[in-house]
Design an enzyme around this catalytic site. Structure first.
Site, short mmCIF file in Angstrom:
data_model
loop_
_atom_site.label_atom_id
_atom_site.label_comp_id
_atom_site.label_asym_id
_atom_site.label_seq_id
_atom_site.Cartn_x
_atom_site.Cartn_y
_atom_site.Cartn_z
N ARG A 296 51.05 97.68 71.09
CA ARG A 296 50.23 96.68 71.76
C ARG A 296 49.86 95.54 70.82
O ARG A 296 49.83 94.38 71.23
CB ARG A 296 48.98 97.35 72.35
CG ARG A 296 49.31 98.14 73.60
CD ARG A 296 48.17 99.00 74.10
NE ARG A 296 48.54 99.58 75.40
CZ ARG A 296 47.82 100.49 76.04
NH1 ARG A 296 46.69 100.95 75.51
NH2 ARG A 296 48.22 100.94 77.22
N TYR A 436 54.19 94.31 80.01
CA TYR A 436 54.60 95.60 79.45
C TYR A 436 53.65 96.09 78.36
O TYR A 436 52.75 95.39 77.93
CB TYR A 436 56.05 95.60 79.01
CG TYR A 436 56.52 94.66 77.91
CD1 TYR A 436 55.67 93.98 77.07
CD2 TYR A 436 57.90 94.48 77.73
CE1 TYR A 436 56.16 93.16 76.07
CE2 TYR A 436 58.40 93.66 76.74
CZ TYR A 436 57.52 93.00 75.91
OH TYR A 436 58.02 92.19 74.93
N GLU A 437 53.86 97.36 77.97
CA GLU A 437 52.97 98.08 77.05
C GLU A 437 51.54 98.14 77.58
O GLU A 437 50.58 98.06 76.81
CB GLU A 437 53.01 97.47 75.64
CG GLU A 437 54.38 97.45 74.99
CD GLU A 437 55.00 98.83 74.86
OE1 GLU A 437 54.26 99.84 74.92
OE2 GLU A 437 56.23 98.92 74.72
N GLY A 438 51.40 98.28 78.88
CA GLY A 438 50.09 98.29 79.52
C GLY A 438 49.72 96.89 79.95
O GLY A 438 49.49 96.02 79.11
#
Length: 602
Positions: A296, A436-438
């Protein structure tokens, strides 16, 4: 299209004077990573990225990754030789432990390298980024045999890695995954299921791909509590370390995407594939968060990186493009950089990018302290700061990445909308980063739902108090710093009020704080950026470099006077609660229902 210019001088200034890197270099295990060595390393790395990787960016976008009839995937022609040089140069191994043939440098140095890599070619950079996440998971949770088997070649880059989380029916709800892991008599597991959005899940740049796969064992608890994590290599590994037979994993398709065309985003099918459990059963979420947290911060840095590349090209274009006559100018026309609104757009980009670079590196320095500070209390406090700043870095960095590449395109005018200039590629490439990645909404929920309540809110209020210490320093610095001090003070007051509202409201009405979480996170990003730019301006005045001091002062003042006030404007949205968000049902949100009700009778 202009060439990429690595911002090594600013990276060096920030590391030395703003985020406290010299203290990191004195921590146990980092004695070899003194500032002079790091700056020399970054200069060499910048040259490599500019000359080897950056030229692959636009050709890679045009050519794209392609799936072949046999299920293999070919990346753009320029990627494979560039990746081979990247591996041979050892750039991917710099921040990983020497025990597994890494360079043993701090993570903050690795993040500076990541910025330059992503600026050079984001689609290319995603392969090392995903490998990094898999490496982190194995370092923290793999057993010694797994580490020795996989880490040396993953750290060198000879083998790459992936994170297999998402499934078609689950999306961001990882707890809904259904991939099965059935134990075998030999201690391995048979993995069966389908995973989507797997970046570099299949490619031709390395001989081996080490997939880290989330799956459920028989009779596992429902939801996230029943998830385990497995190593599922593309090829089985023989006892002597050589590659054996192909495992039961295949690429069914690759996605046709808005951007990052050179990076294959794969749908992977696992059919009775051999998997090796990492840690214990049902600990997959804990392992996933190890992979996700460093990723992140890296994704937030991608927003900065693409914004930087787009800004450099817009700046060059603004000096070359002549149109209109600037106020007070003579002749036929002026370079558009002489027009005030173009200057506003360029300075907005430069100030935001400077703020982001300082925020990312400040977080990375605390990551280093959280793992290497010999004092347990120091490690714990650094870990709290990393926890607070990571969702801010990811969301603020990627939201601004989109906004700044859009602003860079605006500098080009109509030429920016034409593919040949390269401006539009950056806009297309960066748009995935808030997703992406949350997603950034998940990051905001993490901030208000998990991070604010640490030590009953004491952790976040202590950090706010630390930021406010700069006000006294600004007061002592002279009249030219007054506007920075006054605006920071106003916005710190507002952020404190919003934070207290969040802490009071959260337990009684979690929907209310979640409804305001995204604007609240933006307030944090704006305020931390202003704080770190103020620190930069104060630090630069103590250096015998008048041009540097003037630049840092102008950036901090412009940010404080023209960008930071947005934070106060978000207070209402952050604290409005959920009433109006849920006042209209789905039918009321659509005009079609009203139109049907009012339709004339035949």
């Amino acid at each position: 299209m202009s060439n990429y210019r690595p911002p090594v001088s600013d990276l060096a200034f920030v590391l030395e004077h703003v985020v406290g890197y010299p203290d990191v270099a004195r921590l146990p295990g980092f004695e070899h990573a003194d500032l002079a060595t790091v700056v020399e390393l970054l200069e060499q790395c910048g040259d490599f990225m500019a000359n080897v990787v950056a030229p692959t960016n636009q050709p890679g976008d045009v050519e794209g990754a392609r799936r072949q009839p046999d299920g293999s995937v070919t990346t753009p022609a320029s990627f494979k030789p560039a990746y081979r040089q990247y591996v041979d140069a050892g750039w991917g191994s710099v921040p990983f432990p020497e025990e597994f043939d890494g360079g043993g440098f701090p993570w903050s140095v690795g993040l500076a390298i990541q910025e330059m890599l992503a600026s050079s070619n984001m689609a290319f950079a995603l392969c090392p980024l995903l490998t990094q996440g898999a490496i982190d998971a194995l370092l923290h949770h793999g057993d010694q045999a797994q580490k020795l088997r996989y880490l040396p070649k993953m750290i060198s880059g000879e083998w790459t890695g992936t994170m297999n989380l998402t499934e078609p029916q689950a999306g961001s709800d990882v707890g809904a995954l259904t991939t099965r892991a059935v134990p075998r008599a030999d201690g391995t597991y048979a993995i069966t299921g389908q995973k989507i959005y797997i970046t570099y899940g299949e490619h031709d740049m390395a001989d081996q791909i080490v997939h880290l796969v989330l799956a459920r064992t028989p009779n596992a608890p429902a939801g996230t509590k029943g998830i385990s994590c497995f190593i599922v290599p593309k090829f089985l590994v023989n006892d002597d370390g050589s590659l054996g037979e192909h495992n039961g994993v295949n690429c069914l398709s690759i996605e046709h995407k808005l951007g990052i065309h050179g990076a294959p985003t794969c749908v992977l099918s696992y059919e009775d594939a051999t998997g090796y459990l990492i840690g214990e059963e049902n600990l997959g979420m804990r392992i996933m968060f190890v992979m996700m947290n460093s990723a992140r911060l890296s994704v937030g840095t991608q927003g900065l990186a693409i914004g930087e590349r787009a800004y450099q090209q817009a700046l060059d274009f603004a000096q070359e493009r002549r149109q209109g006559l600037a106020i007070g100018a003579t002749g036929v026309n002026s370079a558009i950089i002489d027009h005030p609104d173009v200057r506003r757009m360029l300075l907005t980009q430069k100030a935001y990018l400077a703020a982001l670079r300082r925020l990312m590196l400040f977080n990375a320095v605390h990551m280093d302290r959280s793992t290497h500070d010999p004092d347990e209390t120091g490690r714990a406090r650094a870990n709290e700061i990393v926890g607070l700043l990571t969702p801010i870095c990811k969301s603020f960095g990627t939201d601004l990445g989109v906004e700044l590449t859009s602003l860079a395109l605006q500098v080009y005018g109509g030429m920016g909308y034409i593919e040949e200039t390269g401006a539009s590629q950056h806009y297309r490439d960066v748009r995935i980063t808030p997703i992406y990645e949350g997603t950034n909404g998940i990051q905001a929920a993490d901030l208000v739902g998990r991070k604010l309540g640490i030590r009953d809110g004491a952790s976040v209020t202590e950090f706010l108090s630390t930021m406010r210490e700069v006000e006294a320093e600004l007061a002592d610095a002279g009249d030219e710093f007054d506007s920075i001090r006054l605006e920071l003070g106003r916005q710190f007051d507002t952020l404190e009020t919003a934070t207290q509202w969040m802490l009071r409201t959260g337990r009684a009405d979690p929907n209310a704080v979640l409804s305001g979480s995204t604007p609240y996170l933006r307030m944090w990003g704006l305020c931390t950026g202003g704080w770190l730019l103020a620190r930069s301006a104060l630090a630069a005045r103590g250096i015998d470099d008048a041009e540097l001091a003037e630049t840092q002062l102008v950036l901090a003042r412009f940010y404080a006077e023209q960008l930071l006030p947005q934070s106060g404007g978000l207070f209402g949205a952050a604290t409005a609660g959920s009433r109006d968000l849920f006042a209209l049902d789905a039918a009321a949100l659509s005009d079609s229902a009203r139109l049907r009700q009012n339709a004339p009778l035949n």
